[in-house]
Design an enzyme around this catalytic site. Structure first.
Site, PDB file in Angstrom:
ATOM      1  N   CYS A 200       0.845  -1.193   0.000  1.00  0.00           N
ATOM      2  CA  CYS A 200       0.000   0.000   0.000  1.00  0.00           C
ATOM      3  C   CYS A 200       0.881   1.244   0.000  1.00  0.00           C
ATOM      4  CB  CYS A 200      -0.921  -0.004   1.218  1.00  0.00           C
ATOM      5  SG  CYS A 200      -2.060   1.389   1.269  1.00  0.00           S
ATOM      6  N   VAL A 201       0.731   2.060  -1.032  1.00  0.00           N
ATOM      7  CA  VAL A 201       1.537   3.275  -1.148  1.00  0.00           C
ATOM      8  C   VAL A 201       1.128   4.298  -0.098  1.00  0.00           C
ATOM      9  CG1 VAL A 201       2.195   5.150  -2.697  1.00  0.00           C
ATOM     10  CG2 VAL A 201       1.859   2.856  -3.604  1.00  0.00           C
TER      11      VAL A 201
END
Length: 352
Positions: A200-201
């Site tokens: 997850c960025v």
């Protein structure tokens, strides 16, 4: 051209000097990846504050309602704070790295070797790798291996894999460690993650066995907060649509952005809820044909599923007790799971 270079050089040197001082004062800013992740976190917090501040600055009715019904505003602010707290808890929690699991196995194996034989027989019998998941406990019915701790980990992982699987098929080419089933190397974190889902960025970390439950709760809280904020914005527009145009324009613009984000959050929440009920991960669903132990499995068969109720229980409750290593189902188990549902199966709740 020379004048331009002379003018730009001092500013460049000043920028490098300021970044160097910031790196010394804040070591976390020295790494570009961590600096980028920190910037995204700050941006997300600022966006949340902007949406909440607009309500208090523009909506006089909301302020009046706060005076008459303070519980309503307190509930909204409580959800607002809880969402941000859950975000930081999820981003700072470990997804469950393979190296940490190896370290736990090594410690248990070392303790087992040092204990006398009499005390070993009194230990609680752990689950067998052939019939259930392993919660990283040393099997007291087996003698401790005379080799190194890595030998014990290799044997443990080999027992979880399908019979006859070569070691190189589940050995990470980056970390050079044996990966248990459902583990994968993350290119962004440069580590192998247990039950890898995705990187997850926005959180700046991987989603895996250790924080997938926290991630789902964050999605739920964020979705509820967006729904409530959108309702308050729509209420404001209904009451002030013919008044100050620039305030209405700002609220409409923010509401459009909020609606797009809300659609994405709802779809993501539904998708991960489906993954939880079927005991899958995003990586297994998307890259099913690239995983060696899932290539020959039918698309409608979920190899690691133990029923909806059991999957939800394991997801919410069973992950706090340690690292859970799931063996690859045998051919007989896969054949049983691929059997079509009958009326009797529906009555007996086979899916649960």
């Amino acid at each position: 051209m020379t004048i331009l270079n002379i003018c730009c050089r001092p500013s460049r040197e000043l920028y490098d000097l300021s970044m160097d001082r910031c790196s010394r004062c804040f070591p976390c800013l020295a790494d570009p990846a961590r600096r980028s992740a920190l910037g995204l976190k700050v941006a997300l917090v600022v966006v949340h504050l902007i949406y909440a501040a607009i309500l208090f600055l523009f909506d006089a009715d909301f302020i009046q309602k706060t005076k008459t019904q303070p519980w309503y505003t307190c509930a909204y602010l409580l959800l607002f704070v809880a969402t941000l707290v859950q975000y930081f808890i999820t981003s700072s929690s470990s997804p469950g790295y393979v190296f940490d699991a190896i370290r736990a196995v090594n410690e248990l194996n070392t303790i087992y070797r040092r204990e006398p034989v009499g005390s070993k027989q009194k230990q609680r019998q752990p689950a067998s790798t052939k019939y259930a998941s392993v919660v990283l406990t040393v099997d007291s019915t087996q003698p401790a291996l005379s080799g190194s701790n890595s030998t014990y980990w290799s044997k443990l992982v080999t027992d979880l894999q399908p019979p006859g699987t070569p070691v190189r098929a589940f050995t990470c080419s980056y970390c050079n460690v044996e990966q248990p089933p459902r583990a994968k190397h993350c290119q962004d974190c440069d580590k192998c993650v247990l039950q890898f889902d995705h990187h997850c960025v926005w959180l700046g970390t991987c989603i895996g066995q250790g924080n997938h439950c926290k991630f789902w709760w964050y999605l739920l809280e964020e979705t509820a907060l967006c729904l409530w904020t959108g309702f308050l914005y729509i209420t404001y527009l209904k009451a002030h649509i013919a008044r100050t145009w620039w305030k209405v324009g700002i609220v409409i613009l923010l509401l459009i952005i909020l609606s797009i984000s809300l659609i994405f959050l709802i779809l993501l929440l539904i998708f991960h809820s489906y993954l939880i009920m079927t005991n899958q991960t995003t990586f297994e669903l998307v890259r099913r044909r690239r995983i060696h132990y899932l290539r020959g499995v039918a698309e409608r068969v979920h190899p690691f599923s133990e029923g909806v109720c059991r999957n939800i229980f394991n997801f919410c409750c069973a992950r706090t007790s340690g690292y859970r290593l799931e063996p690859v189902p045998t051919a007989e188990e896969l054949e049983e799971k691929s059997r079509p549902y009958t009326c009797l199966d529906c009555v007996t709740c086979r899916c649960c």
